[in-house]
Write an enzyme that holds these catalytic residues in place. Structure first.
Site: not given
Length: 186
Positions: A13-15
């Site tokens: 997902g979002c880094f």
């Protein structure tokens, strides 16, 4: 990099979230947010979010397997995102948010495949793991404003609502894996 260290690339997902989680673990010596798994050379954040590069938001970890095993990294990876979702994590939708492991050794590939097989076998009523597994070909570091994002922006609402609870879960469930000085701001 120390010769005993290994590199692995995780996309969950979002880094920003993934980076914050793995920065807390002892034995992880480096965490860099970036892009990998696609076909476009030198992508930017804006290229990746427009979904035409094939790249995912990922983190490249360097770790010392004598301090933290690859299996323990896999345990944290799968415990901190929903690996059954295809091309998304929660409200983040698109192939750039897919669950992804880009390995750098044959042993990492085998351990990952075995780990996923055990997860799928133990959860016969749930959805199967959708994590993509592939060899790492190229990694592109993210722009400076995306690096160490949580550490620099703890008071931002996204960090408070999304990242902080994930870090609290890691602190509670994986206390043995945490760096000694790792505590959350209360």
């Amino acid at each position: 990099m120390n010769t005993s260290e290994e590199t692995i690339v995780f996309g969950s997902g979002c880094f920003w979230c993934t980076e914050a989680v793995f920065q807390t673990l002892k034995g992880v010596t480096s965490v860099t947010s970036g892009y990998a798994g696609g076909h476009t050379e030198n992508p930017t954040y804006y290229d990746v979010i427009h979904k035409n590069t094939g790249h995912a938001e990922v983190v490249r970890l360097t770790f010392d397997p004598s301090v933290i095993s690859f299996r323990n990294l896999l345990t944290v990876f799968f415990a901190t995102h929903d690996a059954t979702q295809v091309d998304r994590q929660g409200y983040d939708i698109g192939p750039q948010y897919r669950s992804l492991i880009l390995y750098t050794t044959d042993n990492q590939k085998k351990e990952t495949e075995d780990f996923i097989q055990k997860l799928n076998t133990s959860a016969t009523d749930g959805d199967p793991i959708a994590t993509e597994i592939a060899p790492l070909s190229k990694f592109y570091p993210a722009e400076q404003e995306h690096l160490d994002y949580y550490q620099r922006n703890k008071s931002q609402s996204y960090c408070q609502i999304i990242i902080a609870p994930k870090l609290q879960k890691v602190q509670k469930e994986f206390a043995d894996f945490l760096k000694k000085d790792e505590t959350l701001d209360k």
